[in-house]
Write a protein that holds these residues in place. Structure first.
Motif, PDB file in Angstrom:
ATOM      1  N   MET A   1      46.051  51.397  14.253  1.00 22.98           N
ATOM      2  CA  MET A   1      47.171  50.384  13.589  1.00 22.98           C
ATOM      3  C   MET A   1      47.317  50.730  12.299  1.00 22.98           C
ATOM      4  O   MET A   1      46.832  50.137  11.455  1.00 22.98           O
ATOM      5  N   GLN A   2      48.343  51.121  11.776  1.00 26.94           N
ATOM      6  CA  GLN A   2      48.511  51.108  10.126  1.00 26.94           C
ATOM      7  C   GLN A   2      49.017  50.071   9.245  1.00 26.94           C
ATOM      8  O   GLN A   2      50.483  49.156  10.002  1.00 26.94           O
ATOM      9  N   ARG A   3      48.187  49.052   8.594  1.00 27.07           N
ATOM     10  CA  ARG A   3      49.154  47.692   7.974  1.00 27.07           C
ATOM     11  C   ARG A   3      50.319  48.230   6.772  1.00 27.07           C
ATOM     12  O   ARG A   3      49.781  49.072   5.732  1.00 27.07           O
ATOM     13  N   ALA A   4      51.331  47.587   6.587  1.00 27.22           N
ATOM     14  CA  ALA A   4      52.026  47.774   5.483  1.00 27.22           C
ATOM     15  C   ALA A   4      51.343  47.080   4.296  1.00 27.22           C
ATOM     16  O   ALA A   4      50.668  45.974   3.918  1.00 27.22           O
ATOM     17  N   ASN A   5      51.328  48.382   3.005  1.00 25.10           N
ATOM     18  CA  ASN A   5      51.786  47.625   2.067  1.00 25.10           C
ATOM     19  C   ASN A   5      52.769  46.444   1.086  1.00 25.10           C
ATOM     20  O   ASN A   5      53.301  45.807   0.051  1.00 25.10           O
ATOM     21  N   TYR A   6      54.188  47.280   1.543  1.00 21.75           N
ATOM     22  CA  TYR A   6      54.870  46.365   1.426  1.00 21.75           C
ATOM     23  C   TYR A   6      55.922  45.677   2.276  1.00 21.75           C
ATOM     24  O   TYR A   6      56.185  46.443   3.297  1.00 21.75           O
ATOM     25  N   PHE A   7      56.145  44.581   2.904  1.00 16.14           N
ATOM     26  CA  PHE A   7      57.144  44.016   2.915  1.00 16.14           C
ATOM     27  C   PHE A   7      59.169  44.342   2.788  1.00 16.14           C
ATOM     28  O   PHE A   7      58.964  43.552   2.553  1.00 16.14           O
ATOM     29  N   HIS A   8      59.123  45.240   4.089  1.00 18.09           N
ATOM     30  CA  HIS A   8      60.999  45.679   3.143  1.00 18.09           C
ATOM     31  C   HIS A   8      61.455  44.369   4.321  1.00 18.09           C
ATOM     32  O   HIS A   8      60.611  43.461   4.830  1.00 18.09           O
ATOM     33  N   ASP A   9      62.487  44.517   4.348  1.00 19.40           N
ATOM     34  CA  ASP A   9      63.046  43.492   5.203  1.00 19.40           C
ATOM     35  C   ASP A   9      63.788  43.257   6.707  1.00 19.40           C
ATOM     36  O   ASP A   9      63.232  42.506   7.254  1.00 19.40           O
ATOM     37  N   GLY A  10      63.308  44.844   6.954  1.00 20.60           N
ATOM     38  CA  GLY A  10      63.171  44.564   8.755  1.00 20.60           C
ATOM     39  C   GLY A  10      61.437  44.413   8.993  1.00 20.60           C
ATOM     40  O   GLY A  10      61.204  44.511  10.106  1.00 20.60           O
ATOM     41  N   TYR A  11      60.494  44.482   8.448  1.00 22.29           N
ATOM     42  CA  TYR A  11      59.018  44.391   8.387  1.00 22.29           C
ATOM     43  C   TYR A  11      59.192  43.083   9.107  1.00 22.29           C
ATOM     44  O   TYR A  11      58.886  41.367   9.076  1.00 22.29           O
ATOM     45  N   THR A  12      58.336  43.431  10.701  1.00 27.55           N
ATOM     46  CA  THR A  12      58.239  42.435  11.277  1.00 27.55           C
ATOM     47  C   THR A  12      56.032  42.155  11.710  1.00 27.55           C
ATOM     48  O   THR A  12      56.104  43.199  12.346  1.00 27.55           O
ATOM     49  N   GLN A  13      55.704  41.645  12.249  1.00 23.37           N
ATOM     50  CA  GLN A  13      55.084  41.680  12.771  1.00 23.37           C
ATOM     51  C   GLN A  13      54.740  40.561  14.567  1.00 23.37           C
ATOM     52  O   GLN A  13      55.639  39.040  14.087  1.00 23.37           O
ATOM     53  N   ARG A  14      53.485  40.703  14.986  1.00 27.53           N
ATOM     54  CA  ARG A  14      53.997  39.459  16.562  1.00 27.53           C
ATOM     55  C   ARG A  14      52.822  38.813  16.210  1.00 27.53           C
ATOM     56  O   ARG A  14      51.243  39.109  15.162  1.00 27.53           O
ATOM     57  N   GLY A  15      52.574  37.742  16.341  1.00 28.20           N
ATOM     58  CA  GLY A  15      51.635  36.331  16.475  1.00 28.20           C
ATOM     59  C   GLY A  15      51.460  35.544  18.161  1.00 28.20           C
ATOM     60  O   GLY A  15      52.660  36.287  18.638  1.00 28.20           O
ATOM     61  N   PHE A  16      50.417  35.465  17.772  1.00 29.69           N
ATOM     62  CA  PHE A  16      49.799  34.759  19.403  1.00 29.69           C
ATOM     63  C   PHE A  16      49.374  32.902  18.599  1.00 29.69           C
ATOM     64  O   PHE A  16      48.540  33.148  18.148  1.00 29.69           O
ATOM     65  N   ILE A  17      49.460  32.136  19.387  1.00 32.03           N
ATOM     66  CA  ILE A  17      48.729  31.115  19.191  1.00 32.03           C
ATOM     67  C   ILE A  17      48.229  30.446  21.062  1.00 32.03           C
ATOM     68  O   ILE A  17      49.484  30.170  21.566  1.00 32.03           O
ATOM     69  N   GLY A  18      46.933  30.843  21.259  1.00 27.86           N
ATOM     70  CA  GLY A  18      46.469  30.100  21.966  1.00 27.86           C
ATOM     71  C   GLY A  18      46.575  28.781  22.497  1.00 27.86           C
ATOM     72  O   GLY A  18      46.965  27.505  21.725  1.00 27.86           O
ATOM     73  N   ALA A  19      46.808  28.676  24.156  1.00 27.46           N
ATOM     74  CA  ALA A  19      46.636  27.437  24.484  1.00 27.46           C
ATOM     75  C   ALA A  19      45.247  26.505  23.838  1.00 27.46           C
ATOM     76  O   ALA A  19      44.423  26.549  24.045  1.00 27.46           O
ATOM     77  N   VAL A  20      45.631  25.362  23.741  1.00 27.76           N
ATOM     78  CA  VAL A  20      43.836  24.412  23.084  1.00 27.76           C
ATOM     79  C   VAL A  20      44.596  22.858  24.643  1.00 27.76           C
ATOM     80  O   VAL A  20      45.415  21.930  24.447  1.00 27.76           O
ATOM     81  N   PRO A  21      43.861  23.110  25.784  1.00 32.21           N
ATOM     82  CA  PRO A  21      43.318  21.932  26.437  1.00 32.21           C
ATOM     83  C   PRO A  21      44.262  20.525  26.000  1.00 32.21           C
ATOM     84  O   PRO A  21      43.263  20.027  24.325  1.00 32.21           O
ATOM     85  N   LEU A  22      44.664  19.559  26.619  1.00 31.72           N
ATOM     86  CA  LEU A  22      45.303  18.469  26.686  1.00 31.72           C
ATOM     87  C   LEU A  22      46.057  18.737  24.947  1.00 31.72           C
ATOM     88  O   LEU A  22      45.774  16.798  24.562  1.00 31.72           O
ATOM     89  N   MET A  23      46.162  19.761  24.670  1.00 29.91           N
ATOM     90  CA  MET A  23      46.969  19.227  23.278  1.00 29.91           C
ATOM     91  C   MET A  23      48.223  20.065  23.314  1.00 29.91           C
ATOM     92  O   MET A  23      49.354  19.362  22.684  1.00 29.91           O
ATOM     93  N   HIS A  24      47.592  21.495  23.374  1.00 36.29           N
ATOM     94  CA  HIS A  24      49.744  22.079  24.076  1.00 36.29           C
ATOM     95  C   HIS A  24      49.327  23.108  24.453  1.00 36.29           C
ATOM     96  O   HIS A  24      47.765  23.884  24.534  1.00 36.29           O
ATOM     97  N   GLY A  25      50.492  24.299  25.010  1.00 36.89           N
ATOM     98  CA  GLY A  25      50.344  25.241  25.435  1.00 36.89           C
ATOM     99  C   GLY A  25      50.374  26.693  24.695  1.00 36.89           C
ATOM    100  O   GLY A  25      50.665  26.282  23.133  1.00 36.89           O
ATOM    101  N   SER A  26      50.670  27.611  24.763  1.00 40.62           N
ATOM    102  CA  SER A  26      50.240  28.938  24.200  1.00 40.62           C
ATOM    103  C   SER A  26      51.741  29.041  23.153  1.00 40.62           C
ATOM    104  O   SER A  26      53.061  28.857  23.936  1.00 40.62           O
TER     105      SER A  26
END
Length: 146
Positions: A1-26
């Motif tokens: 997967m090639q990383r972008a050096n320049y963030f043009h207007d349409g550039y997006t990334q996917r993100g994820f935050i895993g669940a932490v038991p007794l605190m929050h879901g994913s």
């Protein structure tokens, strides 16, 4: 997967935050990474604003960067991306989401991502530990080399 050096207007990334038991879901989300100047502007705001106002500034900034997310309320209804919604997140989830968007920390590894993406993320985190640099710093250095 090639990383972008320049963030043009349409550039997006996917993100994820895993669940932490007794605190929050994913949380799965798509976002536009913060630009260097935007991070600097937030740093300046942190030095001048009272904490409550800075939290609101961070929420407004982060909401503008989130393209979509899978956040739902307790009844399963989708929650629209907004500064007010961000301010109602569990505090740990709010902070982690903001730090990912700013590039200070990497996204958690989403178990639904392809193995190649997971391996790259783990390599980045390992290099970060051994180099003493943030994952964002290492990615910026690697992008400059390419």
């Amino acid at each position: 997967m090639q990383r972008a050096n320049y963030f043009h207007d349409g550039y997006t990334q996917r993100g994820f935050i895993g669940a932490v038991p007794l605190m929050h879901g994913s949380l799965r989300f798509t976002y536009r990474p913060a630009l260097v100047e935007e991070r600097s502007q937030l740093s300046d705001a942190a030095a001048t604003l009272k904490s409550r106002l800075y939290d609101r500034q961070v929420a407004m900034f982060t909401a503008q960067k989130i393209v979509l997310w899978d956040l739902t309320d307790v009844e399963g209804r989708e929650v629209a991306v907004s500064a007010d919604a961000l301010l109602r997140l569990q505090p740990g989830l709010f902070v982690k989401l903001h730090r990912i968007v700013l590039g200070w920390i990497p996204s958690d590894i989403d178990p639904t991502w392809p193995a190649e993406t997971m391996d790259r993320m783990l390599d980045d985190e390992t290099e970060s530990v051994f180099s003493g640099k943030t994952v964002g710093e290492l990615r910026e250095e690697n992008d400059e080399k390419n």
